[in-house]
Design a protein around this motif. Structure first.
Motif, short mmCIF file in Angstrom:
data_model
loop_
_atom_site.label_atom_id
_atom_site.label_comp_id
_atom_site.label_asym_id
_atom_site.label_seq_id
_atom_site.Cartn_x
_atom_site.Cartn_y
_atom_site.Cartn_z
N LEU A 1 55.45 46.99 21.82
CA LEU A 1 54.40 47.88 22.29
C LEU A 1 53.02 47.37 21.93
O LEU A 1 52.83 46.65 20.94
CB LEU A 1 54.60 49.28 21.70
CG LEU A 1 55.95 49.97 21.99
CD1 LEU A 1 55.93 51.37 21.43
CD2 LEU A 1 56.24 49.99 23.48
N ASP A 2 52.03 47.78 22.72
CA ASP A 2 50.64 47.45 22.42
C ASP A 2 50.16 48.34 21.28
O ASP A 2 50.81 49.34 20.94
CB ASP A 2 49.78 47.64 23.67
CG ASP A 2 49.88 49.06 24.21
OD1 ASP A 2 49.28 49.97 23.60
OD2 ASP A 2 50.60 49.27 25.21
N PRO A 3 49.02 48.00 20.67
CA PRO A 3 48.55 48.77 19.51
C PRO A 3 48.40 50.27 19.77
O PRO A 3 48.71 51.08 18.90
CB PRO A 3 47.20 48.11 19.18
CG PRO A 3 47.35 46.70 19.66
CD PRO A 3 48.20 46.81 20.90
N ALA A 4 47.92 50.63 20.97
CA ALA A 4 47.70 52.06 21.25
C ALA A 4 49.03 52.82 21.29
O ALA A 4 49.16 53.90 20.70
CB ALA A 4 46.96 52.22 22.58
N ASN A 5 50.00 52.25 21.99
CA ASN A 5 51.30 52.91 22.04
C ASN A 5 51.99 52.91 20.68
O ASN A 5 52.67 53.87 20.31
CB ASN A 5 52.20 52.22 23.07
CG ASN A 5 51.98 52.76 24.48
OD1 ASN A 5 52.09 53.95 24.71
ND2 ASN A 5 51.66 51.87 25.41
N ARG B 1 65.47 53.61 36.10
CA ARG B 1 65.44 53.31 34.67
C ARG B 1 64.04 53.45 34.07
O ARG B 1 63.71 52.79 33.10
CB ARG B 1 65.99 51.91 34.40
CG ARG B 1 67.42 51.72 34.91
CD ARG B 1 68.04 50.45 34.41
NE ARG B 1 69.38 50.27 34.94
CZ ARG B 1 70.22 49.33 34.57
NH1 ARG B 1 69.86 48.47 33.64
NH2 ARG B 1 71.43 49.23 35.10
N GLY B 2 63.22 54.30 34.68
CA GLY B 2 61.89 54.55 34.13
C GLY B 2 60.89 53.46 34.40
O GLY B 2 59.89 53.34 33.66
N GLN B 3 61.08 52.69 35.48
CA GLN B 3 60.24 51.53 35.72
C GLN B 3 58.80 51.88 36.06
O GLN B 3 57.90 51.03 35.94
CB GLN B 3 60.84 50.68 36.85
CG GLN B 3 62.14 50.00 36.50
CD GLN B 3 62.00 49.04 35.33
OE1 GLN B 3 61.05 48.26 35.26
NE2 GLN B 3 62.92 49.12 34.39
N THR B 4 58.51 53.12 36.48
CA THR B 4 57.12 53.47 36.80
C THR B 4 56.31 53.82 35.55
O THR B 4 55.10 54.05 35.65
CB THR B 4 57.08 54.68 37.76
OG1 THR B 4 57.66 55.81 37.12
CG2 THR B 4 57.85 54.36 39.04
N LEU B 5 56.98 53.83 34.40
CA LEU B 5 56.30 54.13 33.13
C LEU B 5 56.16 52.88 32.30
O LEU B 5 56.92 51.92 32.45
CB LEU B 5 57.09 55.18 32.34
CG LEU B 5 57.38 56.52 33.04
CD1 LEU B 5 58.25 57.38 32.15
CD2 LEU B 5 56.09 57.24 33.40
N SER B 6 55.20 52.88 31.41
CA SER B 6 55.05 51.75 30.49
C SER B 6 56.12 51.83 29.40
O SER B 6 56.79 52.86 29.24
CB SER B 6 53.67 51.77 29.84
OG SER B 6 53.57 52.87 28.93
N GLY B 7 56.28 50.72 28.66
CA GLY B 7 57.28 50.71 27.59
C GLY B 7 57.03 51.78 26.56
O GLY B 7 57.96 52.46 26.10
N GLY B 8 55.77 51.98 26.19
CA GLY B 8 55.44 53.00 25.20
C GLY B 8 55.70 54.40 25.72
O GLY B 8 56.14 55.28 24.97
N GLU B 9 55.42 54.63 27.00
CA GLU B 9 55.68 55.95 27.58
C GLU B 9 57.18 56.24 27.62
O GLU B 9 57.60 57.37 27.33
CB GLU B 9 55.07 56.01 28.98
CG GLU B 9 53.55 56.05 28.98
CD GLU B 9 52.95 55.87 30.36
OE1 GLU B 9 51.76 56.21 30.53
OE2 GLU B 9 53.67 55.37 31.25
N ALA C 1 55.25 67.21 22.74
CA ALA C 1 54.11 67.20 21.82
C ALA C 1 54.48 66.53 20.50
O ALA C 1 53.71 65.71 19.96
CB ALA C 1 53.61 68.62 21.58
N LYS C 2 55.65 66.83 19.95
CA LYS C 2 56.09 66.20 18.69
C LYS C 2 56.25 64.70 18.84
O LYS C 2 56.06 63.95 17.88
CB LYS C 2 57.43 66.81 18.25
CG LYS C 2 57.34 68.21 17.69
CD LYS C 2 58.72 68.68 17.24
CE LYS C 2 58.69 70.09 16.71
NZ LYS C 2 60.04 70.57 16.32
N ALA C 3 56.61 64.25 20.06
CA ALA C 3 56.83 62.82 20.29
C ALA C 3 55.55 62.10 20.71
O ALA C 3 55.60 60.95 21.15
CB ALA C 3 57.90 62.64 21.37
N SER C 4 54.41 62.78 20.58
CA SER C 4 53.11 62.21 20.98
C SER C 4 53.15 61.78 22.45
O SER C 4 52.58 60.75 22.84
CB SER C 4 52.73 61.01 20.10
OG SER C 4 52.53 61.41 18.77
#
Length: 576
Positions: free
Chosen positions: A523-527, A489-497, A468-471
């Motif tokens: 990162l994109d604006p949302a992330n 290496r976390g490839q199923t997640l986006s860079g921001g995730e 939660a603290k890390a959004s």
């Protein structure tokens, strides 16, 4: 700049290998070898009374031992001798099985000890040294080369067992006919001496094979690391061609070794056959021994001659692996020389009450011209946020590594409050520091696995609070939630995730200092907004260092530090 080649001294390396083995287990294996050899030798000697009982008049071995064994003819029956002979065979079979299993256990213990020791040395080495080495070379040594050393150790155990058995056979041969045994001993020594050049070639082949293994390991690691860009550049065919070339080199070295070993076996077979023929000639034509008396002697040497091949092949295999042992020993000594000073495991981490201070800090990388940092004076007040900016190669990462305790300045000093961060206190300080890198590293397991990697004792509530603290609230909406697998290496997640999970992992440590390296650069604006929100929520609660250029992130800083050419630029110059 190429690394120096480790010298190969087989005897010294053999001593180092044996020193790494479990001594008690080694003594047990050697005792079993001697027991197996004794049962073998006695079994051969038992053939004399067996043959004598078949033909009491003709079958008699020469010498006093022959007389002693022949004297048993009148006191024991053929059946009794056969039973004793079979009992010896059963005993030897049991002893050989026990020897084989104990030797295998000893080999595995040796390999595991060497791997654990070398791995511990690598992870305990100074970051300054580790950063200049290729990780794939270390992986090749730990996986492939130490495996070769284990196989070579097994060959050495075979060599030792063969030598002990050969000694038992020779003892029986000398007791039966010392003249024939002497001819066999001299002939065998001459054959083995003739393979000196062959053994030197084995050392060279071992060195070449080690290099080929490193090349394959590097190609695999780099190939998978760069598979995305390879596809984007349309370089799949080139990558396959490079991989095939590395494989051909490796196979060529393996074939050269196999050919060398095959040539050695062929030469030994020829030499052994000639030696057996010479023994027959000496026994029958020179010493005029009766054919019946020659049978036990010829049986002994018919078993001894193949042992020459085993001895040569086993020593050849050890020499082939000597290069791997030399590199392992060289790396072990090198990691010991660059080991970090250790802090007590139970010592509490350092607390930060007032400030982190650098005074005149300078740093230079080995082998590079010019210093990476020059006379850095910097104060980071506790629970404030500092942004560090500057062009690529200006020294931002080196400065961050010093602030985190990964590197120690060559000149000047760093203090946390009144504590100088040097020697063992660097490890203590790192226990109070967390780091989120530009391309965060995630394990290939679940989100939970990645969080618990930082804090194994954290409960469910702590994990959810850190997310939660890390959004990183997106985790709670996933079908499997915190137990979702992230892929390699976390490839199923986006860079921001990935960034937010890495930030949550860092926050689980409750750090005094948190360093964020380009946290939103790709990162994109949302992330970016999510990461910015998380960082803003930490303002005033933890001492933050943000390395980056994005204005949205710089606006969160209490102070801005610009670095160029390894020097902090004064505010007036930075403003211009």
């Amino acid at each position: 700049m190429s690394e120096p080649v480790a010298p190969i001294r087989p005897r010294a390396l053999l001593g180092a290998m044996l020193a790494s083995a479990d001594r008690r287990q080694l003594v047990v294996v050697m005792a079993l070898m001697i027991a197996a050899a004794l049962t073998e030798g006695v079994g051969i000697m038992m053939l004399v009374p067996m043959l004598a009982l078949v033909d009491a008049g003709g079958m008699r071995a020469p010498g006093r031992v022959g007389e002693l064994l022949h004297g048993l003819v009148g006191t024991v029956s053929l059946g009794q001798v056969v039973l004793v002979f079979l009992a010896l065979l059963l005993l030897r079979a049991y002893v050989k099985h026990a020897q084989t299993m104990k030797a295998l256990e000893l080999q595995h213990m040796l390999v595991d000890r060497m791997r654990e020791s070398l791995f511990a040395g690598l992870v305990s080495a100074e970051w300054r040294w580790l950063a200049t080495r290729r990780a794939s070379d270390h992986a090749s040594l730990l996986i492939t080369d130490i495996g070769r050393i284990g196989a070579a150790f097994q060959q050495l155990m075979t060599l030792a067992a063969t030598l002990v058995t050969a000694i038992a056979y020779l003892a029986a041969a000398y007791l039966l006919s010392w003249q024939v045994a002497l001819v066999a001993t001299l002939g065998g020594a001459l054959i083995l001496f003739g393979f000196a050049g062959h053994r030197r070639r084995a050392v060279q082949l071992g060195r070449l094979l080690g290099g080929a293994n490193k090349g394959l390991q590097a190609e695999i690691v780099e190939g998978f690391d760069g598979v995305r860009i390879t596809k984007m550049l349309g370089g799949e065919a080139r990558q396959r061609a490079r991989f095939a070339s590395v494989l051909r080199t490796l196979r060529g070295q393996q074939i050269d070794y196999a050919a060398s070993a095959s040539h050695g076996r062929t030469a030994l077979q020829l030499g052994g056959g000639a030696l057996l023929a010479a023994l027959v000639y000496v026994g029958l034509a020179v010493l005029k021994l009766p054919l019946a008396a020659m049978l036990p002697i010829l049986l002994v040497f018919a078993r001894l001659v193949p042992m020459l091949g085993v001895i040569q092949q086993s020593w050849h295999s050890w020499l082939h692996a000597a290069a791997a042992m030399a590199e392992t020993e060289a790396l072990r000594r090198e990691t010991a020389s660059v080991a970090e000073a250790s802090a007590p495991a139970d010592a509490p981490p350092l607390a930060l009450a007032r400030a982190v201070t650098l005074r005149g800090a300078g740093f230079t990388y080995a082998g590079r011209e010019g210093a990476a940092l020059h006379e850095i004076d910097l104060v980071l007040p506790a629970r404030t946020t500092t942004a560090i900016v500057g062009p690529s190669g200006a020294g931002k990462s080196s400065l961050a590594d010093i602030l985190m305790g990964l590197l120690s300045p060559d000149t000047g000093e760093m203090r946390v409050d009144d504590v100088v961060i040097a020697g063992p206190t660097r490890q203590l300080w790192r226990r109070s520091v967390a780091y989120v890198q530009q391309q965060p590293f995630l394990l290939g397991g679940s989100i939970r696995d990645n969080l618990l990697w930082a804090a194994p004792e954290a409960d469910e509530a702590a994990l959810r609070a850190a997310l939660a603290k890390a959004s990183a609230d997106f985790v709670f909406a996933l079908p499997r939630g915190i137990d979702t697998l992230v892929g390699d290496r976390g490839q199923t997640l986006s860079g921001g995730e990935r960034q937010r999970i890495a930030l949550a992992r860092a926050l689980l440590l409750s750090p005094e200092l948190l360093v964020l390296d380009e946290p939103t650069s790709a990162l994109d604006p949302a992330n970016e907004a999510a990461i910015r929100k998380a960082i803003a929520g930490l303002h005033g609660a933890v001492t933050l260092v943000i390395i980056g250029h994005r204005q949205a992130m710089l606006d969160l800083a209490d102070q801005l530090v610009r670095i160029e050419d390894g020097r902090i630029v004064p505010r007036a110059e930075a403003a211009e």
